[in-house]
Scaffold this active site. Structure first.
Site, PDB file in Angstrom:
ATOM      1  N   ASP A 102     -10.755   2.274  -2.547  1.00 42.80           N
ATOM      2  CA  ASP A 102     -10.898   1.998  -3.980  1.00 42.80           C
ATOM      3  C   ASP A 102     -12.340   2.313  -4.368  1.00 42.80           C
ATOM      4  O   ASP A 102     -13.267   1.628  -3.931  1.00 42.80           O
ATOM      5  CB  ASP A 102     -10.580   0.506  -4.208  1.00 42.80           C
ATOM      6  CG  ASP A 102     -10.138   0.203  -5.619  1.00 42.80           C
ATOM      7  OD1 ASP A 102     -10.694   0.804  -6.548  1.00 42.80           O
ATOM      8  OD2 ASP A 102      -9.257  -0.671  -5.779  1.00 42.80           O
ATOM      9  N   ASP A 204     -11.483   3.142  -9.873  1.00 42.69           N
ATOM     10  CA  ASP A 204     -11.524   1.998 -10.778  1.00 42.69           C
ATOM     11  C   ASP A 204     -12.031   2.419 -12.167  1.00 42.69           C
ATOM     12  O   ASP A 204     -13.021   3.162 -12.272  1.00 42.69           O
ATOM     13  CB  ASP A 204     -12.487   0.967 -10.165  1.00 42.69           C
ATOM     14  CG  ASP A 204     -12.431  -0.380 -10.846  1.00 42.69           C
ATOM     15  OD1 ASP A 204     -11.365  -1.013 -10.789  1.00 42.69           O
ATOM     16  OD2 ASP A 204     -13.446  -0.802 -11.428  1.00 42.69           O
ATOM     17  N   GLU A 267      -7.362   4.721 -12.250  1.00 38.56           N
ATOM     18  CA  GLU A 267      -6.924   3.580 -13.055  1.00 38.56           C
ATOM     19  C   GLU A 267      -7.332   3.910 -14.487  1.00 38.56           C
ATOM     20  O   GLU A 267      -8.511   3.906 -14.822  1.00 38.56           O
ATOM     21  CB  GLU A 267      -7.616   2.299 -12.602  1.00 38.56           C
ATOM     22  CG  GLU A 267      -7.086   1.087 -13.354  1.00 38.56           C
ATOM     23  CD  GLU A 267      -8.056  -0.096 -13.369  1.00 38.56           C
ATOM     24  OE1 GLU A 267      -7.578  -1.225 -13.474  1.00 38.56           O
ATOM     25  OE2 GLU A 267      -9.275   0.111 -13.317  1.00 38.56           O
ATOM     26  N   HIS A 335      -2.962  -6.126  -8.834  1.00 36.61           N
ATOM     27  CA  HIS A 335      -3.766  -7.334  -8.626  1.00 36.61           C
ATOM     28  C   HIS A 335      -4.374  -7.870  -9.920  1.00 36.61           C
ATOM     29  O   HIS A 335      -5.127  -8.839  -9.873  1.00 36.61           O
ATOM     30  CB  HIS A 335      -4.875  -7.024  -7.613  1.00 36.61           C
ATOM     31  CG  HIS A 335      -5.806  -5.958  -8.107  1.00 36.61           C
ATOM     32  ND1 HIS A 335      -5.406  -4.645  -8.246  1.00 36.61           N
ATOM     33  CD2 HIS A 335      -7.073  -6.009  -8.539  1.00 36.61           C
ATOM     34  CE1 HIS A 335      -6.409  -3.944  -8.736  1.00 36.61           C
ATOM     35  NE2 HIS A 335      -7.433  -4.739  -8.932  1.00 36.61           N
ATOM     36  N   ASP A 336      -4.084  -7.235 -11.040  1.00 35.73           N
ATOM     37  CA  ASP A 336      -4.667  -7.670 -12.317  1.00 35.73           C
ATOM     38  C   ASP A 336      -3.640  -8.258 -13.278  1.00 35.73           C
ATOM     39  O   ASP A 336      -4.009  -8.710 -14.362  1.00 35.73           O
ATOM     40  CB  ASP A 336      -5.341  -6.477 -13.027  1.00 35.73           C
ATOM     41  CG  ASP A 336      -6.584  -6.001 -12.308  1.00 35.73           C
ATOM     42  OD1 ASP A 336      -7.280  -6.834 -11.699  1.00 35.73           O
ATOM     43  OD2 ASP A 336      -6.861  -4.788 -12.345  1.00 35.73           O
TER      44      ASP A 336
HETATM   45  C1  NOJ Z   1     -10.181  -2.949 -12.629  1.00 36.05           C
HETATM   46  C2  NOJ Z   1      -9.816  -3.676 -11.386  1.00 36.05           C
HETATM   47  O1  NOJ Z   1      -8.476  -3.448 -11.094  1.00 36.05           O
HETATM   48  C3  NOJ Z   1     -10.136  -5.142 -11.637  1.00 36.05           C
HETATM   49  O2  NOJ Z   1      -9.631  -5.963 -10.623  1.00 36.05           O
HETATM   50  C4  NOJ Z   1     -11.621  -5.272 -11.778  1.00 36.05           C
HETATM   51  O3  NOJ Z   1     -11.942  -6.603 -12.125  1.00 36.05           O
HETATM   52  C5  NOJ Z   1     -12.166  -4.344 -12.860  1.00 36.05           C
HETATM   53  N1  NOJ Z   1     -11.597  -3.035 -12.801  1.00 36.05           N
HETATM   54  C6  NOJ Z   1     -13.655  -4.212 -12.751  1.00 36.05           C
HETATM   55  O4  NOJ Z   1     -13.987  -3.425 -11.632  1.00 36.05           O
END
Ligand code: NOJ
Length: 539
Positions: A102, A204, A267, A335-336
């Site tokens: 990542d 990311d 992402e 995970h978000d």
């Molecule tokens: C996206 C990630 O998936 C998340 O978990 C993170 O808090 C933010 N970007 C900041 O890096």
């Protein structure tokens, strides 16, 4: 195969929560190695995934659980060492599993040596590696930008009398990608891992790395209502998907292309057109794949309803916009976000919908991403306030509930740890052990679907033709030369639904309802309530 990712299923491992090997309650790389056979041992007894993506494993103060990187070229001691990572790559490759890490290019940790230098004085050579600005005339932040987690995106640093920009936590200062030295240094971190055999990166928040050079105020969002998330008060037109990002992505891509068979998965957030733009153009490609999260949420944080017309619209938009030289990339969980089973459980039937969702995800023309625990139907876990960990909870929604440890069995440590887990476990069920030998389990359905997909060219590389269905059903046909077409049909209603077959007769390859596999169907297919099926045309 160079473009292995086209036909692959990728599995997201959240390393803290997958498998602990040393009893400290935190998952680690050794633990992941010990579970590789579960992921793919070359037989349909395993899940059969082709690649894993590990959420950040780098040294980090863990303010945002690894998304605050203090060294891009090492491994956090909680997870192991560079040698453990090397062994993980070797062991994964031995099983035909590729490994993605990542990459977090938008920001570092505030403890990264670059930032420590940058904040040390205004004339430090690394001052300009981050985004520093004088206070506004009233002493406040230089502009109105908001952090994604809420609050201003600026923190004042009294030592040097300026503010620094952070799109996320104040412990995550944004790098200044307008400085070519920053770009060079960051691209070198990719090369470091490619040299060690890493097969690619999930990237990311790639859409934030370049902002409007003048950093103007963002306009207010006229649709914002009290109660909505704070950060949606404004339209992030100057600090999100700003046009310069798309050129930077092409330069990043060239580093990937210097190594064979590497993949960049971004992402990204936005409309279908914005997502498509991240892929670049023929001859000038950007990302190999850009996530489409629209099955989770389309705008803001509103949950996408599990309704055939909505799903059909999302699929049609992706099919119409992603350039022909690539393909979409979908996820139902990560995970978000609240887990699928919980998001769609208003009537207690989330686990039933999860079976159909598996056949949707794995039946699309796309590179599907499966989030750990999705394959057993893990739900969000309620976390008492004293056990909560995610700093985002203070001004935004905490993400601990979807990050709890993998449930391998019903033992006190769930097969995850012999110690105290960093986040509490969910209920004893679901777990892998109870589903492993049960042909009716969700785990068995995921395994069957993944291995069936692997065996059928129509399913892993065929084109997608939308099927006209009534509003209860979303359906399409996958077709590839030399392979019988496969119908994929999902019934999102709580009534049985009939779908006319687009061919004379076929065989049920897989169905959410037990006992239907191998059945011959003619003219029409009956789908169970909230159920789904894959039917292959008779040769
Ligand atoms: C996206 C990630 O998936 C998340 O978990 C993170 O808090 C933010 N970007 C900041 O890096």
């Amino acid at each position: 195969m160079t473009e292995w990712w086209r036909e692959s299923v990728v599995y997201q491992v959240y390393p803290r929560s997958f498998q602990d090997s040393n009893g400290d309650g935190i998952g680690d790389l050794e633990g992941i190695i010990s579970r590789l056979d579960y992921l793919n041992d070359g037989t349909p007894r395993s899940l059969g995934v082709d690649a894993i993506w590990l959420s950040p494993t780098f040294p980090s103060p863990m303010a945002d659980f690894g998304y605050d990187v203090a060294d891009y070229c090492d491994v956090h001691p909680d997870f192991g060492t560079l040698a453990t990572m090397d062994r993980l790559v070797t062991e994964a490759h031995r099983r035909g599993i590729r490994v993605l890490l990542d990459w977090v290019p938008n920001h570092t940790s505030d403890r990264h040596p670059w930032f420590l230098e940058s904040r040390s004085s205004r004339d430090n050579p690394r001052r300009d590696w981050y985004v520093w600005r004088d206070p506004a005339p009233d002493g406040g932040p230089p502009n109105n930008w908001l952090s994604v987690f809420g609050g201003p995106a600026w923190t004042f640093d009294p030592a040097t009398g300026q503010y620094y920009l952070h799109s996320f936590l104040k412990e995550q200062p944004d790098l200044n990608w307008r400085n070519p030295d920053v770009e060079r240094a960051m691209l070198d971190t990719l090369r470091f891992w490619f040299e060690r055999g890493i097969d690619g990166f999930r990237i990311d928040v790639i859409g934030r790395i370049l902002k409007h050079p003048e950093l103007p105020d963002n306009p207010e969002n006229p649709e914002w209502r009290p109660g909505d998330r704070e950060r949606f008060r404004q339209l992030s037109v100057y600090n999100h998907n700003y046009p310069d990002v798309f050129d930077a992505v092409k330069r990043i891509r060239r580093v990937f292309d210097a190594y064979e068979g590497r993949v960049a998965v971004g992402e990204v957030f936005g409309t279908p057109e914005e997502i498509a733009r991240f892929y670049g153009e023929p001859g000038e490609p950007g990302l190999h794949l850009a996530f489409n999260f629209h099955f989770i949420h389309e705008r803001g944080h509103e949950i996408t309803p599990w309704q055939a017309p909505v799903l059909r619209r999302i699929i049609a938009a992706a099919e119409a916009t992603v350039p022909a030289f690539s393909q979409p990339c979908y996820a139902l969980n990560n995970h978000d976000r609240s887990r699928f089973v919980t998001r769609h459980n208003h009537d207690g039937l989330g686990a039933v919908r999860a079976r159909a969702a598996a056949l949707l995800l794995l039946g699309l023309r796309a590179t599907p991403f499966v989030y750990y625990g999705e394959e057993i139907g893990m739900a969000d876990v309620d976390i008492s306030p004293e056990r909560q960990q995610d700093p985002a909870r203070f001004r935004s929604i905490g993400r601990d509930p979807e990050r709890t440890p993998m449930q391998w069995d019903a033992s006190p440590g769930r097969g995850f740890t012999t110690g105290e887990p960093w986040l509490p476990f969910g209920p004893l069920s679901p777990n892998v052990a109870e589903q492993d030998g049960d042909p009716g389990s969700l785990l068995s359905l995921y395994r069957d679907a993944i291995w069936t997909r692997k065996a059928q060219p129509s399913l892993h590389r065929g084109r997608l033709e939308e099927l006209r269905c009534d509003d209860r059903v979303v359906g399409w046909v996958r077709r590839a030369e030399g392979s019988s077409p496969v119908l994929v049909a999902i019934n999102t209603s709580s009534e049985p639904a009939i779908v006319s077959l687009p061919f004379d007769a076929g065989t049920v390859l897989i169905c959410t309802e037990r006992g239907r596999d191998g059945q011959t169907v003619r003219a029409a297919l009956e789908l169970p309530p909230l159920g789904a099926a894959w039917v292959q045309a008779s040769a």
